[in-house]
Design a protein around this motif. Structure first.
Motif, mmCIF file in Angstrom:
data_model
loop_
_atom_site.group_PDB
_atom_site.id
_atom_site.type_symbol
_atom_site.label_atom_id
_atom_site.label_comp_id
_atom_site.label_asym_id
_atom_site.label_seq_id
_atom_site.Cartn_x
_atom_site.Cartn_y
_atom_site.Cartn_z
ATOM 1 N N ALA A 102 1.104 -1.316 -0.130
ATOM 2 C CA ALA A 102 -0.135 0.032 0.083
ATOM 3 C C ALA A 102 0.909 1.134 0.158
ATOM 4 O O ALA A 102 1.852 1.325 0.461
ATOM 5 N N ALA A 103 0.378 2.311 -0.529
ATOM 6 C CA ALA A 103 1.102 3.587 -0.850
ATOM 7 C C ALA A 103 -0.214 4.733 -0.892
ATOM 8 O O ALA A 103 -1.092 4.060 -1.114
ATOM 9 N N LEU A 104 0.390 5.858 -0.968
ATOM 10 C CA LEU A 104 -0.574 6.998 -1.249
ATOM 11 C C LEU A 104 -0.325 7.799 -2.233
ATOM 12 O O LEU A 104 1.049 7.948 -2.727
ATOM 13 N N LEU A 105 -1.207 8.361 -3.234
ATOM 14 C CA LEU A 105 -0.978 9.170 -4.344
ATOM 15 C C LEU A 105 -1.568 10.359 -3.939
ATOM 16 O O LEU A 105 -2.494 10.528 -3.488
ATOM 17 N N LEU A 106 -0.548 11.676 -4.236
ATOM 18 C CA LEU A 106 -0.903 12.880 -3.578
ATOM 19 C C LEU A 106 -1.198 13.690 -4.914
ATOM 20 O O LEU A 106 -0.643 13.647 -5.997
ATOM 21 N N GLY A 107 -2.293 14.374 -4.775
ATOM 22 C CA GLY A 107 -2.822 15.107 -5.862
ATOM 23 C C GLY A 107 -4.400 15.065 -6.096
ATOM 24 O O GLY A 107 -4.974 14.068 -5.571
ATOM 25 N N PRO A 108 -5.060 16.329 -6.814
ATOM 26 C CA PRO A 108 -4.203 17.322 -7.158
ATOM 27 C C PRO A 108 -3.984 18.237 -6.231
ATOM 28 O O PRO A 108 -5.025 18.035 -5.114
ATOM 29 N N LEU A 109 -3.032 18.871 -6.132
ATOM 30 C CA LEU A 109 -2.747 20.070 -5.331
ATOM 31 C C LEU A 109 -2.888 21.382 -5.871
ATOM 32 O O LEU A 109 -2.277 21.501 -7.219
ATOM 33 N N ALA A 110 -3.743 22.274 -5.454
ATOM 34 C CA ALA A 110 -3.877 23.476 -6.121
ATOM 35 C C ALA A 110 -4.196 24.622 -5.443
ATOM 36 O O ALA A 110 -4.854 24.394 -4.355
ATOM 37 N N VAL A 111 -3.840 25.786 -5.758
ATOM 38 C CA VAL A 111 -4.076 27.236 -5.266
ATOM 39 C C VAL A 111 -4.879 28.145 -6.132
ATOM 40 O O VAL A 111 -4.466 28.113 -7.377
ATOM 41 N N ASP A 112 -5.899 28.901 -5.587
ATOM 42 C CA ASP A 112 -6.371 29.789 -6.284
ATOM 43 C C ASP A 112 -5.465 30.632 -7.069
ATOM 44 O O ASP A 112 -4.430 31.241 -6.587
ATOM 45 N N PRO A 113 -5.387 30.704 -8.248
ATOM 46 C CA PRO A 113 -4.416 31.474 -9.301
ATOM 47 C C PRO A 113 -4.551 32.975 -8.844
ATOM 48 O O PRO A 113 -3.570 33.655 -9.486
ATOM 49 N N THR A 114 -5.444 33.491 -8.331
ATOM 50 C CA THR A 114 -5.440 34.704 -8.163
ATOM 51 C C THR A 114 -4.472 35.124 -6.644
ATOM 52 O O THR A 114 -4.496 36.276 -6.603
ATOM 53 N N ILE A 115 -4.202 34.227 -6.230
ATOM 54 C CA ILE A 115 -3.240 34.376 -4.849
ATOM 55 C C ILE A 115 -2.018 34.072 -5.323
ATOM 56 O O ILE A 115 -1.765 33.061 -5.480
ATOM 57 N N LYS A 116 -0.946 34.824 -5.049
ATOM 58 C CA LYS A 116 0.345 34.755 -5.236
ATOM 59 C C LYS A 116 1.193 35.017 -3.871
ATOM 60 O O LYS A 116 0.700 35.879 -3.185
ATOM 61 N N ASN A 117 2.350 34.490 -3.960
ATOM 62 C CA ASN A 117 3.345 34.577 -2.994
ATOM 63 C C ASN A 117 2.702 34.374 -1.549
ATOM 64 O O ASN A 117 3.516 35.111 -0.467
ATOM 65 N N ALA A 118 1.706 33.573 -1.246
ATOM 66 C CA ALA A 118 1.321 33.311 0.052
ATOM 67 C C ALA A 118 1.888 32.147 0.680
ATOM 68 O O ALA A 118 1.570 31.755 1.866
ATOM 69 N N GLY A 119 2.403 31.260 -0.173
ATOM 70 C CA GLY A 119 2.913 30.005 0.342
ATOM 71 C C GLY A 119 2.002 28.909 0.920
ATOM 72 O O GLY A 119 2.101 28.014 1.358
ATOM 73 N N ILE A 120 0.918 28.903 0.318
ATOM 74 C CA ILE A 120 -0.397 28.126 0.386
ATOM 75 C C ILE A 120 -0.238 26.650 -0.027
ATOM 76 O O ILE A 120 -0.244 25.763 0.793
ATOM 77 N N GLY A 121 0.465 26.737 -1.268
ATOM 78 C CA GLY A 121 0.938 25.273 -1.804
ATOM 79 C C GLY A 121 1.931 24.476 -0.948
ATOM 80 O O GLY A 121 1.839 23.218 -0.573
ATOM 81 N N SER A 122 3.120 25.311 -0.551
ATOM 82 C CA SER A 122 3.944 24.858 0.384
ATOM 83 C C SER A 122 3.570 24.186 1.767
ATOM 84 O O SER A 122 3.789 23.044 2.353
ATOM 85 N N ALA A 123 2.633 25.004 2.349
ATOM 86 C CA ALA A 123 1.973 24.636 3.561
ATOM 87 C C ALA A 123 1.266 23.587 3.506
ATOM 88 O O ALA A 123 1.201 22.727 4.413
ATOM 89 N N LEU A 124 0.322 23.402 2.494
ATOM 90 C CA LEU A 124 -0.251 22.251 2.416
ATOM 91 C C LEU A 124 0.438 21.082 2.032
ATOM 92 O O LEU A 124 0.041 19.951 2.602
ATOM 93 N N MET A 125 1.256 21.186 1.353
ATOM 94 C CA MET A 125 2.275 19.891 1.137
ATOM 95 C C MET A 125 2.990 19.452 2.600
ATOM 96 O O MET A 125 2.936 18.321 3.038
ATOM 97 N N ARG A 126 3.141 20.329 3.364
ATOM 98 C CA ARG A 126 3.935 20.076 4.704
ATOM 99 C C ARG A 126 2.839 19.349 5.587
ATOM 100 O O ARG A 126 3.271 18.484 6.167
ATOM 101 N N HIS A 127 1.743 19.952 5.446
ATOM 102 C CA HIS A 127 0.611 19.526 6.418
ATOM 103 C C HIS A 127 0.133 18.104 5.718
ATOM 104 O O HIS A 127 -0.118 17.041 6.840
ATOM 105 N N ALA A 128 0.132 17.942 4.480
ATOM 106 C CA ALA A 128 -0.328 16.429 4.271
ATOM 107 C C ALA A 128 0.651 15.495 4.363
ATOM 108 O O ALA A 128 0.281 14.463 4.718
ATOM 109 N N ILE A 129 2.079 15.794 4.128
ATOM 110 C CA ILE A 129 3.160 14.839 4.621
ATOM 111 C C ILE A 129 3.152 14.515 5.909
ATOM 112 O O ILE A 129 3.357 13.301 6.342
#
Length: 222
Positions: free
Chosen positions: A118-145
């Motif tokens: 067994a393993a996990l498949l991550l995705g999709p990971l996405a952030v509202d394209p109108t929001i930039k430089n907020a680090g939401i994608g990185s934070a979601l990745m770290r939280h998920a892991i």
């Protein structure tokens, strides 16, 4: 290591950029394209990551359409998600100060080959394209892991760009004998071991696993 999140081993803590005392190392801004569409930098204080609820589904789907376009449903990863529910406890959204969904990530149960481990498949990971430089994608990745490790999962795979995901510990080093169930770029199949040796000798095409979506019942005619 002081301040390490519960359930996270030293190798995973290193991949998440955690220093002594639990502080987070700075993350170099980057953008990855394809099945995974993260934002940049570190998360701002105006956002919070929470478990996804049924009420979030319309907003999440609209966000994915904006961030990834109509072809997102044709990706090979979608074959492993279609008709299934995310792995228990591993569907998250980032909310802005008003509570609106600004980012999303989910992880799915898969098997590594027919009858494989067994393993996990991550995705999709996405952030509202109108929001930039907020680090939401990185934070979601770290939280998920961190949550996947806490729940006892052994490995996570994804399809994405190595120059971005290597900062979280992902690489193609142990995916050479694994394959997606459809067209994909082999060098973009990446993996992270949450348990050392979890992917040793793993081979075959990723298979669907996990919980099935419940069929919706149509109302009976009067």
């Amino acid at each position: 290591m002081a301040g390490r999140p519960e359930g996270v081993g030293s190798a995973v803590a290193t991949s998440l950029g955690l220093c002594e005392g639990g502080a987070s190392r700075a993350v170099t801004p980057s953008v990855a394209l394809g099945d995974i569409s993260p934002s940049r930098g570190e998360i701002g204080s105006a956002f919070a990551i929470t478990a996804e609820t049924a009420v979030d589904v319309p907003a999440r789907e609209a966000l994915l359409d904006r961030a990834m376009g109509p072809k997102r449903r044709k990706k090979s990863s979608e074959k492993l998600r279609r008709g299934r529910r995310p792995s228990e406890g591993l569907a998250f959204v980032a909310r802005d100060a008003s509570g609106a969904v600004a980012g999303t990530v989910r992880l799915w149960d898969v098997m590594l080959g027919e009858g494989g481990r067994a393993a996990l498949l991550l995705g999709p990971l996405a952030v509202d394209p109108t929001i930039k430089n907020a680090g939401i994608g990185s934070a979601l990745m770290r939280h998920a892991i961190t949550e996947a490790a806490r729940l006892g999962h052994a490995a996570i795979l994804l399809v994405g760009d190595a120059p971005y995901y290597e900062r979280f510990g992902f690489s193609a080093e142990k995916t050479g004998s694994l394959a997606m169930p459809g067209p994909y770029e082999r060098h973009r199949l990446l993996a992270l071991e949450l348990v050392e040796g979890a992917l040793a000798g793993a081979q075959g095409t990723l298979k669907v696993a996990g919980r099935k979506l419940k069929a919706q019942r149509l109302p009976l005619a009067a």
